[in-house]
Structures are given as C-alpha cells and as structure tokens.
Design a protein around this motif. Structure first.
Motif, PDB file in Angstrom:
ATOM      1  N   SER A   1      36.155  30.373  33.889  1.00  0.00           N
ATOM      2  CA  SER A   1      36.461  29.297  34.842  1.00  0.00           C
ATOM      3  C   SER A   1      36.415  27.935  34.171  1.00  0.00           C
ATOM      4  O   SER A   1      35.492  27.654  33.402  1.00  0.00           O
TER       5      SER A   1
ATOM      6  N   ARG B   1      33.282  27.609  39.106  1.00  0.00           N
ATOM      7  CA  ARG B   1      32.695  28.780  38.439  1.00  0.00           C
ATOM      8  C   ARG B   1      31.765  29.548  39.373  1.00  0.00           C
ATOM      9  O   ARG B   1      31.818  30.766  39.456  1.00  0.00           O
TER      10      ARG B   1
ATOM     11  N   ASN C   1      33.313  32.017  42.311  1.00  0.00           N
ATOM     12  CA  ASN C   1      34.012  33.278  42.048  1.00  0.00           C
ATOM     13  C   ASN C   1      33.206  34.403  42.678  1.00  0.00           C
ATOM     14  O   ASN C   1      31.987  34.441  42.553  1.00  0.00           O
TER      15      ASN C   1
ATOM     16  N   ASN D   1      38.179  33.247  44.703  1.00  0.00           N
ATOM     17  CA  ASN D   1      37.389  32.037  44.591  1.00  0.00           C
ATOM     18  C   ASN D   1      37.419  31.342  45.942  1.00  0.00           C
ATOM     19  O   ASN D   1      38.471  31.212  46.552  1.00  0.00           O
TER      20      ASN D   1
ATOM     21  N   HIS E   1      44.013  27.364  39.673  1.00  0.00           N
ATOM     22  CA  HIS E   1      44.501  28.641  39.147  1.00  0.00           C
ATOM     23  C   HIS E   1      46.012  28.633  38.947  1.00  0.00           C
ATOM     24  O   HIS E   1      46.510  29.024  37.895  1.00  0.00           O
TER      25      HIS E   1
ATOM     26  N   TRP F   1      42.368  31.670  35.376  1.00  0.00           N
ATOM     27  CA  TRP F   1      41.194  32.379  34.885  1.00  0.00           C
ATOM     28  C   TRP F   1      40.940  33.694  35.623  1.00  0.00           C
ATOM     29  O   TRP F   1      40.445  34.642  35.014  1.00  0.00           O
TER      30      TRP F   1
END
Length: 106
Positions: free
Chosen positions: A38, A46, A49, A64, A73, A84
């Motif tokens: 991330s 991060r 997720n 996410n 993204h 990611w």
C-alpha cells in the motif's frame, strides 16, 4: 449381513472446514501482501485493507474501506494508478494456489 455406517456427514463437515480454512488463509495472506504494498502517507490506506470470506459462494473478497482507496488504486486525472490490491493477488498466484493446497488437506 454387514452393518453399514455412513461417514458422509463428517466428511462433508471436514471439507467445509478445510474450505473455510483455505479461504481465510488466502484472505490473510493477500491482506498482508496488500498492507506491505500500500502507498503510505498517513497509514490509513494501509490499515484499511481487509478481506471477507463468503463461504456460501466459496470466495474471499479483498478490498479497502477508505473513501479514496479506489482513486489511489485505479488512478484519476490527478494521479497515476497504484494498483497494490491487484498486484498483491496477481503477483502471488502460484503462492496462493500452494497455500490453498496446503490448507485444504484433511
């Protein structure tokens, strides 16, 4: 006459348990990969997720929960895409298959 006892229900239960284990294992693995990949500015992306096992459909959803995660993204007119989540799965297909094989063993 030989008496017969069916183990069908215990076998089906064991298969369901193994499937649940495999789906959860895949979810945990991909979430871990996604957290490592991330983009980090504040850590919120991060830390957002996660995964959800949908047993009745035999799948695990990875995603996410931030409002802006999709834009990071997929990208936008203001920023390049940083996929990611996709790369966490696509770059680990063989590892995920091996993990499923290990976790499905009875």
């Amino acid at each position: 006459m030989i008496k017969h006892k069916s183990n069908l229900q215990s076998v089906l239960r064991a298969l369901d348990d193994a499937e649940e284990r495999a789906l959860t294992g895949v979810g945990e693995f991909v979430r871990s990969e996604a957290q490592a990949r991330s983009p980090v500015k504040t850590g919120e992306l991060r830390d957002s997720n996660d995964y959800k096992v949908v047993s009745e459909e035999q799948k695990v959803l990875i995603g996410n929960s931030t409002d802006y995660g999709l834009w990071v993204h997929e990208g936008s007119s203001r920023q390049r895409s940083q996929p990611w989540l996709r790369s966490s799965v696509m770059e680990n297909v063989s590892r995920i298959k091996n993990l499923i094989g290990e976790l499905m063993r009875l």
